[in-house]
Design a protein around this motif. Structure first.
Motif, short mmCIF file in Angstrom:
data_model
loop_
_atom_site.label_atom_id
_atom_site.label_comp_id
_atom_site.label_asym_id
_atom_site.label_seq_id
_atom_site.Cartn_x
_atom_site.Cartn_y
_atom_site.Cartn_z
N ASP A 1 0.85 -1.19 0.00
CA ASP A 1 0.00 0.00 0.00
C ASP A 1 0.88 1.24 0.00
O ASP A 1 1.67 1.45 0.93
CB ASP A 1 -0.91 0.00 1.23
CG ASP A 1 -1.76 1.25 1.32
OD1 ASP A 1 -1.94 1.93 0.30
OD2 ASP A 1 -2.23 1.56 2.44
N SER B 1 -0.32 4.37 -0.08
CA SER B 1 -1.13 5.53 0.33
C SER B 1 -1.07 5.79 1.82
O SER B 1 -1.83 6.64 2.32
CB SER B 1 -2.60 5.31 -0.08
OG SER B 1 -3.20 4.31 0.74
N ARG C 1 -4.42 5.50 3.56
CA ARG C 1 -5.53 6.42 3.30
C ARG C 1 -6.61 5.76 2.45
O ARG C 1 -7.78 6.13 2.55
CB ARG C 1 -5.00 7.67 2.56
CG ARG C 1 -4.09 8.56 3.40
CD ARG C 1 -4.85 9.14 4.60
NE ARG C 1 -3.99 9.96 5.44
CZ ARG C 1 -3.27 9.50 6.46
NH1 ARG C 1 -3.28 8.22 6.76
NH2 ARG C 1 -2.55 10.31 7.21
N LEU C 2 -6.23 4.77 1.64
CA LEU C 2 -7.21 4.06 0.81
C LEU C 2 -7.72 2.79 1.49
O LEU C 2 -8.44 2.01 0.87
CB LEU C 2 -6.59 3.71 -0.55
CG LEU C 2 -6.20 4.91 -1.42
CD1 LEU C 2 -5.53 4.43 -2.70
CD2 LEU C 2 -7.42 5.77 -1.74
N PHE D 1 -13.12 3.74 -0.16
CA PHE D 1 -12.71 4.03 -1.54
C PHE D 1 -12.21 2.73 -2.17
O PHE D 1 -11.00 2.54 -2.35
CB PHE D 1 -11.62 5.10 -1.57
CG PHE D 1 -12.01 6.37 -0.87
CD1 PHE D 1 -12.85 7.29 -1.47
CD2 PHE D 1 -11.55 6.63 0.42
CE1 PHE D 1 -13.21 8.45 -0.82
CE2 PHE D 1 -11.91 7.78 1.07
CZ PHE D 1 -12.74 8.69 0.46
N HIS E 1 -11.32 -0.32 -4.85
CA HIS E 1 -10.81 -0.37 -6.21
C HIS E 1 -11.89 -1.00 -7.08
O HIS E 1 -12.32 -2.13 -6.85
CB HIS E 1 -9.53 -1.22 -6.27
CG HIS E 1 -8.83 -1.13 -7.59
ND1 HIS E 1 -8.78 -2.18 -8.49
CD2 HIS E 1 -8.16 -0.12 -8.17
CE1 HIS E 1 -8.09 -1.81 -9.55
NE2 HIS E 1 -7.70 -0.56 -9.39
N LEU F 1 -10.75 11.52 -5.51
CA LEU F 1 -11.26 10.48 -4.62
C LEU F 1 -12.77 10.40 -4.63
O LEU F 1 -13.35 9.34 -4.36
CB LEU F 1 -10.76 10.71 -3.19
CG LEU F 1 -9.27 10.50 -2.93
CD1 LEU F 1 -8.99 10.51 -1.42
CD2 LEU F 1 -8.76 9.20 -3.54
N ALA G 1 -2.61 9.10 -1.90
CA ALA G 1 -3.82 8.32 -2.20
C ALA G 1 -4.49 8.82 -3.47
O ALA G 1 -5.08 8.04 -4.22
CB ALA G 1 -4.80 8.41 -1.03
N VAL H 1 -5.09 6.01 -6.41
CA VAL H 1 -6.47 5.56 -6.31
C VAL H 1 -6.89 4.72 -7.52
O VAL H 1 -7.77 3.86 -7.41
CB VAL H 1 -7.41 6.78 -6.14
CG1 VAL H 1 -7.46 7.61 -7.42
CG2 VAL H 1 -8.80 6.33 -5.71
N ARG I 1 -5.22 -1.69 -4.33
CA ARG I 1 -4.88 -1.18 -2.99
C ARG I 1 -3.60 -1.81 -2.45
O ARG I 1 -2.95 -1.24 -1.58
CB ARG I 1 -6.05 -1.43 -2.04
CG ARG I 1 -7.35 -0.74 -2.48
CD ARG I 1 -7.16 0.75 -2.61
NE ARG I 1 -8.32 1.43 -3.20
CZ ARG I 1 -8.33 1.97 -4.39
NH1 ARG I 1 -7.24 1.90 -5.17
NH2 ARG I 1 -9.39 2.59 -4.85
#
Length: 375
Positions: free
Chosen positions: A103, A105, A108-109, A120, A122, A154, A227, A231, A235
């Motif tokens: 990951d 991010s 954050r995801l 959020f 995928h 996002l 993120a 995005v 993930r």
């Protein structure tokens, strides 16, 4: 007669088209690729969307993270600045990739809804609106509008309206906090700062301090806004996906520094004496402190653009009040700058909601129910 013709609107539009023809062609090709890829293959659509966002997000957010760095180091070679910022980027995303098992991010995801699902996720298939979101960001960036990449990018991946309201709440509270903090710093310390910064000559130590602060700000921004770029990707990235991800952003940063921030850099350049390395350092220092504070509050993504606009806006208003000049001309100019930037950010939020409604039918229903309740 010739000069009068050139002042007519139709000639002005023609001049704009000629000036921006390369960019317009790129955007048109991008829309065609977005439509073709979403209809043909979701993996192709994924990588096309990522390529769009890789440059769009970095180019737009240059004003808030490395815009002051570019402006106050205009005498330095572009590739020297690029290597400094690029190496920090690679170090930051490498840590997240290895520490969080693929990951990039900083989780954050990975934020979940009340039902335990990803806020959020995928998508299994990409919609046309998701792919064109970065292109819309590119267009707004070209118009020198400091829109929020978090809202714009996002939002089209949000599983429910609660994801967007969470981002909006965290971002707006951050804007208010940033505005107040920046106003107090520059208003209360203006006389001291003006006295100390009056001379154009400054100790070389300020340059080292500024580079340290700018590097820290850039790293923390990646933790917050990485993120937005990741995005479109799974993930948890495979190693080859991570290589493509990091190399693309690294090259994109090189282009950004080569063009010295491009058109969006004007948002920073027009602010009062921001090219002074000492002023730039104070702006970035207050910014990075707020980002670190917001970073540890929760894993919910937020708009760092709103934090930046709060910092810059509070500073401009504080300086306009602290100056001893007679008249209200400088105060009016400061208020106009703040309102222009705020209006651009709000426009980005409205566009984000429109794109989100085009992607998610349940969110369209939520928006419809909201308006029914109001009217």
């Amino acid at each position: 007669m010739g000069k009068n013709y050139k002042t007519r609107p139709n000639f002005r539009l023609f001049d704009i088209f000629i000036e921006e023809k390369t960019f317009i062609i790129i955007v048109i090709v991008g829309f065609i690729l977005a439509g073709a890829s979403t209809a043909y293959n979701w993996q192709i659509a994924m990588w096309i969307g990522f390529m769009f966002v890789a440059y769009a997000a970095v180019a737009n957010d240059s004003i808030q993270t490395i815009g002051t760095f570019i402006e106050s180091n205009s005498d330095k070679k572009w590739w020297y600045l690029w290597l400094f910022i690029g190496i920090i980027f690679l170090a930051t995303v490498c840590f997240s990739f290895f520490y969080y098992d693929g990951d990039v991010s900083y989780q954050r995801l990975q934020v979940t809804n009340e039902d335990g699902g990803l806020m959020f996720p995928h998508p299994k298939e990409f919609s046309f609106f998701q792919i064109i979101a970065p292109l819309v960001l590119l267009i707004l960036t070209r118009l020198r509008m400091p829109v929020s990449t978090t809202f714009l990018l996002l939002s089209v991946f949000s599983a429910s309206s609660s994801g967007i309201t969470s981002i909006v709440y965290k971002s707006w509270t951050g804007y208010i906090l940033a505005f107040i903090l920046s106003f107090l710093i520059w208003n209360l310390a203006y006389d001291f700062i003006r006295k100390r910064f009056k001379s154009r000559q400054y100790n070389k130590a300020w340059t080292y301090v500024q580079w340290a602060v700018s590097g820290s700000l850039w790293s923390v921004w990646i933790m917050q806004d990485g993120a937005n770029i990741a995005v479109f990707l799974p993930r948890q990235l495979e190693f080859y996906q991570f290589i493509i991800f990091s190399a693309t952003i690294f090259i994109g940063l090189g282009l950004l520094f080569y063009f010295r921030g491009d058109k969006i850099q004007q948002i920073v350049s027009e602010k009062a004496r921001i090219s002074d390395v000492r002023a730039a350092t104070l702006v970035d220092f207050s910014y990075v402190i707020l980002l670190i504070y917001k970073l540890f509050i929760s894993n919910i993504p937020m708009s760092t653009t709103w934090i930046f606009l709060g910092i810059i806006g509070g500073r401009e208003i504080a300086i306009s009040f602290a100056r001893k000049k007679k008249g209200n001309k400088h105060k009016k100019k400061a208020f106009n700058l703040v309102l222009k930037d705020f209006g651009s950010a709000m426009a980005g939020l409205l566009i984000s909601v429109a794109l989100l409604a085009g992607v998610n039918s349940s969110i369209r229903d939520d928006i419809s129910n909201l308006f029914e309740g109001l009217f």
